[in-house]
Design a protein around this motif. Structure first.
Motif, PDB file in Angstrom:
ATOM      1  N   THR A  80      33.440  42.783  20.618  1.00  0.00           N
ATOM      2  CA  THR A  80      34.815  42.827  21.111  1.00  0.00           C
ATOM      3  C   THR A  80      34.892  42.406  22.573  1.00  0.00           C
ATOM      4  N   GLY A  81      33.873  42.752  23.357  1.00  0.00           N
ATOM      5  CA  GLY A  81      33.841  42.335  24.759  1.00  0.00           C
ATOM      6  C   GLY A  81      33.736  40.828  24.895  1.00  0.00           C
ATOM      7  N   PHE A  82      32.937  40.207  24.034  1.00  0.00           N
ATOM      8  CA  PHE A  82      32.790  38.751  24.050  1.00  0.00           C
ATOM      9  C   PHE A  82      34.132  38.081  23.787  1.00  0.00           C
ATOM     10  N   PHE A  83      34.840  38.528  22.756  1.00  0.00           N
ATOM     11  CA  PHE A  83      36.123  37.917  22.424  1.00  0.00           C
ATOM     12  C   PHE A  83      37.197  38.250  23.460  1.00  0.00           C
ATOM     13  N   ARG A  84      37.121  39.426  24.052  1.00  0.00           N
ATOM     14  CA  ARG A  84      38.072  39.789  25.101  1.00  0.00           C
ATOM     15  C   ARG A  84      37.887  38.871  26.312  1.00  0.00           C
ATOM     16  N   LYS A  85      36.625  38.586  26.647  1.00  0.00           N
ATOM     17  CA  LYS A  85      36.336  37.706  27.778  1.00  0.00           C
ATOM     18  C   LYS A  85      36.788  36.276  27.481  1.00  0.00           C
ATOM     19  N   LYS A  86      36.552  35.810  26.267  1.00  0.00           N
ATOM     20  CA  LYS A  86      36.992  34.465  25.888  1.00  0.00           C
ATOM     21  C   LYS A  86      38.514  34.354  25.931  1.00  0.00           C
ATOM     22  N   LEU A  88      40.515  36.115  27.866  1.00  0.00           N
ATOM     23  CA  LEU A  88      40.889  36.124  29.278  1.00  0.00           C
ATOM     24  C   LEU A  88      40.663  34.748  29.904  1.00  0.00           C
ATOM     25  N   HIS A  89      39.529  34.129  29.598  1.00  0.00           N
ATOM     26  CA  HIS A  89      39.251  32.790  30.123  1.00  0.00           C
ATOM     27  C   HIS A  89      40.284  31.792  29.608  1.00  0.00           C
ATOM     28  N   PHE A  90      40.657  31.919  28.348  1.00  0.00           N
ATOM     29  CA  PHE A  90      41.635  31.005  27.774  1.00  0.00           C
ATOM     30  C   PHE A  90      43.006  31.182  28.419  1.00  0.00           C
ATOM     31  N   GLU A  91      43.395  32.424  28.680  1.00  0.00           N
ATOM     32  CA  GLU A  91      44.697  32.678  29.295  1.00  0.00           C
ATOM     33  C   GLU A  91      44.763  32.158  30.728  1.00  0.00           C
ATOM     34  N   GLN A  92      43.638  32.143  31.425  1.00  0.00           N
ATOM     35  CA  GLN A  92      43.622  31.730  32.825  1.00  0.00           C
ATOM     36  C   GLN A  92      43.085  30.311  33.017  1.00  0.00           C
ATOM     37  N   ARG A  93      42.987  29.542  31.956  1.00  0.00           N
ATOM     38  CA  ARG A  93      42.363  28.220  32.034  1.00  0.00           C
ATOM     39  C   ARG A  93      43.143  27.226  32.889  1.00  0.00           C
ATOM     40  N   LYS A  94      44.441  27.420  33.049  1.00  0.00           N
ATOM     41  CA  LYS A  94      45.245  26.469  33.818  1.00  0.00           C
ATOM     42  C   LYS A  94      45.195  26.739  35.312  1.00  0.00           C
ATOM     43  N   THR A  95      44.915  27.955  35.702  1.00  0.00           N
ATOM     44  CA  THR A  95      44.935  28.301  37.123  1.00  0.00           C
ATOM     45  C   THR A  95      43.553  28.545  37.709  1.00  0.00           C
ATOM     46  N   HIS A  96      42.569  28.830  36.871  1.00  0.00           N
ATOM     47  CA  HIS A  96      41.235  29.150  37.372  1.00  0.00           C
ATOM     48  C   HIS A  96      40.157  28.448  36.557  1.00  0.00           C
ATOM     49  N   LYS A  97      39.012  28.279  37.195  1.00  0.00           N
ATOM     50  CA  LYS A  97      37.843  27.737  36.524  1.00  0.00           C
ATOM     51  C   LYS A  97      36.741  28.782  36.625  1.00  0.00           C
ATOM     52  N   PHE A  98      35.955  28.906  35.584  1.00  0.00           N
ATOM     53  CA  PHE A  98      34.925  29.931  35.536  1.00  0.00           C
ATOM     54  C   PHE A  98      33.550  29.285  35.629  1.00  0.00           C
ATOM     55  N   PHE A  99      32.709  29.869  36.462  1.00  0.00           N
ATOM     56  CA  PHE A  99      31.337  29.398  36.637  1.00  0.00           C
ATOM     57  C   PHE A  99      30.392  30.560  36.399  1.00  0.00           C
ATOM     58  N   ARG A 100      29.170  30.215  36.030  1.00  0.00           N
ATOM     59  CA  ARG A 100      28.130  31.220  35.853  1.00  0.00           C
ATOM     60  C   ARG A 100      27.120  31.041  36.980  1.00  0.00           C
ATOM     61  N   CYS A 101      26.802  32.134  37.644  1.00  0.00           N
ATOM     62  CA  CYS A 101      25.851  32.094  38.751  1.00  0.00           C
ATOM     63  C   CYS A 101      24.469  31.717  38.214  1.00  0.00           C
ATOM     64  N   PRO A 102      23.812  30.724  38.828  1.00  0.00           N
ATOM     65  CA  PRO A 102      22.478  30.347  38.359  1.00  0.00           C
ATOM     66  C   PRO A 102      21.417  31.401  38.674  1.00  0.00           C
ATOM     67  N   CYS A 104      21.931  35.077  38.849  1.00  0.00           N
ATOM     68  CA  CYS A 104      22.007  36.343  38.106  1.00  0.00           C
ATOM     69  C   CYS A 104      22.808  36.253  36.815  1.00  0.00           C
ATOM     70  N   GLY A 105      23.535  35.162  36.596  1.00  0.00           N
ATOM     71  CA  GLY A 105      24.304  35.008  35.369  1.00  0.00           C
ATOM     72  C   GLY A 105      25.695  35.604  35.418  1.00  0.00           C
ATOM     73  N   GLN A 106      26.120  36.065  36.575  1.00  0.00           N
ATOM     74  CA  GLN A 106      27.452  36.656  36.741  1.00  0.00           C
ATOM     75  C   GLN A 106      28.525  35.590  36.541  1.00  0.00           C
ATOM     76  N   ASP A 107      29.602  35.923  35.830  1.00  0.00           N
ATOM     77  CA  ASP A 107      30.739  35.018  35.701  1.00  0.00           C
ATOM     78  C   ASP A 107      31.576  35.104  36.968  1.00  0.00           C
ATOM     79  N   ILE A 108      31.926  33.935  37.506  1.00  0.00           N
ATOM     80  CA  ILE A 108      32.692  33.878  38.749  1.00  0.00           C
ATOM     81  C   ILE A 108      33.948  33.058  38.494  1.00  0.00           C
ATOM     82  N   ARG A 109      35.085  33.593  38.901  1.00  0.00           N
ATOM     83  CA  ARG A 109      36.367  32.930  38.719  1.00  0.00           C
ATOM     84  C   ARG A 109      36.783  32.288  40.034  1.00  0.00           C
ATOM     85  N   VAL A 110      37.123  30.997  39.968  1.00  0.00           N
ATOM     86  CA  VAL A 110      37.479  30.228  41.157  1.00  0.00           C
ATOM     87  C   VAL A 110      38.806  29.524  40.887  1.00  0.00           C
ATOM     88  N   PRO A 111      39.712  29.469  41.878  1.00  0.00           N
ATOM     89  CA  PRO A 111      40.974  28.744  41.667  1.00  0.00           C
ATOM     90  C   PRO A 111      40.722  27.264  41.391  1.00  0.00           C
TER      91      PRO A 111
END
Length: 132
Positions: A80-86, A88-102, A104-111
């Motif tokens: 459920t966490g995986f789909f919740r995150k997906k 959230l990423h889909f809802e914010q796809r027009k205003t933000h871009k998501f990157f993964r830290c090389p 530690c693997g943390q997801d980072i949201r950037v305008p």
């Protein structure tokens, strides 16, 4: 009549995530033989799941039913966490871009639309360059 039903349900466990999941599985199993011939086993499995789900709903052993539901939620939390995150990423796809830290693997949201930027991971402080 309404008072009799309320008195009967007083002290009962009621519905939770596990019982809802079991009800959906039961209904799916019971309706599957309509579409697939020789799938009567699914009907009986669905019937058993339906009986177990109602047993859980009308149970007076609230502590045990709560423990069962907590175990179910623990086992399904990754999915459920995986789909919740997906979502959230889909809802914010027009205003933000998501990157993964090389590092530690943390997801980072950037305008979006800032060009080439240096991103600093808030968790491990590693810096990397990316295009937003």
């Amino acid at each position: 009549m309404r008072d009799k039903i309320q008195n009967f349900l007083r002290g009962r466990y009621g519905t939770d995530s596990l019982s809802k999941f079991l009800l959906i599985l039961a209904l799916a199993g019971m309706f599957l033989p309509i579409f697939i011939k020789k799938a009567f086993v699914f009907y009986y499995a669905g019937l058993l799941l339906l009986i177990y789900s109602y047993f859980r709903i009308f149970s007076r052993n609230i502590a045990k039913r709560s423990a069962e539901n907590a175990a179910f939620l623990r086992k399904t939390s990754k999915i459920t966490g995986f789909f919740r995150k997906k979502k959230l990423h889909f809802e914010q796809r027009k205003t933000h871009k998501f990157f993964r830290c090389p590092g530690c693997g943390q997801d980072i949201r950037v305008p979006k639309g800032k060009g080439n930027i240096v991103i600093t991971c808030p968790k491990c402080r590693k810096e990397f360059q990316a295009r937003s």
